[in-house]
Write a protein that holds these residues in place. Structure first.
Motif, PDB file in Angstrom:
ATOM      1  N   ASN A  64      -6.429  -1.402 -11.484  1.00  0.00           N
ATOM      2  CA  ASN A  64      -6.301   0.032 -11.752  1.00  0.00           C
ATOM      3  C   ASN A  64      -6.146   0.854 -10.476  1.00  0.00           C
ATOM      4  O   ASN A  64      -5.991   2.075 -10.547  1.00  0.00           O
ATOM      5  CB  ASN A  64      -7.511   0.536 -12.545  1.00  0.00           C
ATOM      6  N   GLY A  65      -6.240   0.211  -9.324  1.00  0.00           N
ATOM      7  CA  GLY A  65      -6.079   0.912  -8.057  1.00  0.00           C
ATOM      8  C   GLY A  65      -7.287   1.729  -7.633  1.00  0.00           C
ATOM      9  O   GLY A  65      -7.177   2.586  -6.772  1.00  0.00           O
ATOM     10  N   ASN A  66      -8.435   1.445  -8.213  1.00  0.00           N
ATOM     11  CA  ASN A  66      -9.668   2.161  -7.867  1.00  0.00           C
ATOM     12  C   ASN A  66     -10.308   1.463  -6.666  1.00  0.00           C
ATOM     13  O   ASN A  66     -11.173   0.602  -6.809  1.00  0.00           O
ATOM     14  CB  ASN A  66     -10.616   2.198  -9.062  1.00  0.00           C
ATOM     15  N   VAL A  67      -9.883   1.848  -5.482  1.00  0.00           N
ATOM     16  CA  VAL A  67     -10.273   1.167  -4.249  1.00  0.00           C
ATOM     17  C   VAL A  67     -11.769   1.308  -3.978  1.00  0.00           C
ATOM     18  O   VAL A  67     -12.425   0.344  -3.578  1.00  0.00           O
ATOM     19  CB  VAL A  67      -9.455   1.704  -3.049  1.00  0.00           C
ATOM     20  N   ARG A  68     -12.325   2.487  -4.206  1.00  0.00           N
ATOM     21  CA  ARG A  68     -13.748   2.712  -3.920  1.00  0.00           C
ATOM     22  C   ARG A  68     -14.631   1.797  -4.772  1.00  0.00           C
ATOM     23  O   ARG A  68     -15.507   1.112  -4.258  1.00  0.00           O
ATOM     24  CB  ARG A  68     -14.119   4.175  -4.164  1.00  0.00           C
ATOM     25  N   GLU A  69     -14.393   1.783  -6.072  1.00  0.00           N
ATOM     26  CA  GLU A  69     -15.203   0.948  -6.966  1.00  0.00           C
ATOM     27  C   GLU A  69     -14.973  -0.536  -6.684  1.00  0.00           C
ATOM     28  O   GLU A  69     -15.911  -1.336  -6.718  1.00  0.00           O
ATOM     29  CB  GLU A  69     -14.877   1.275  -8.428  1.00  0.00           C
TER      30      GLU A  69
END
Length: 95
Positions: A64-69
């Protein structure tokens, strides 16, 4: 017929456990599950000991491209691996 079982010293033979030992194992399993469930609820959806759940979530967050998580989850899994390695080394070299 030849015995095809491995001859490694790491082979663990099955054994019968007493009722007390079985109760102890079940109690520890229940405790671990409870700790993981409480940790999951308190840490915003991150597992304390269920690393396959964390790696699955890591893959989803990366997709999903959620780098932080994904970074948080990668850190959790990485620390788990490091802890496992250190525990193994302590066990191997303990006197």
């Amino acid at each position: 017929m030849a015995d095809l079982a491995p001859r490694s010293p790491l082979v663990i033979r099955m054994q019968t456990l007493s009722k007390g030992a079985c109760l102890f194992a079940v109690s520890l399993s229940a405790l671990a599950g409870g700790v993981d469930a409480i940790g999951f609820l308190q840490l915003g959806g991150h597992f304390v000991s269920f690393m396959s759940g964390n790696t699955t979530q890591l893959a989803v967050e990366m997709a999903n491209g959620n780098v932080r998580e994904a970074g948080i989850l990668a850190g959790i899994v990485g620390l788990f691996v490091i802890g496992t390695m250190l525990g193994t080394l302590l066990r191997l070299f303990a006197i």
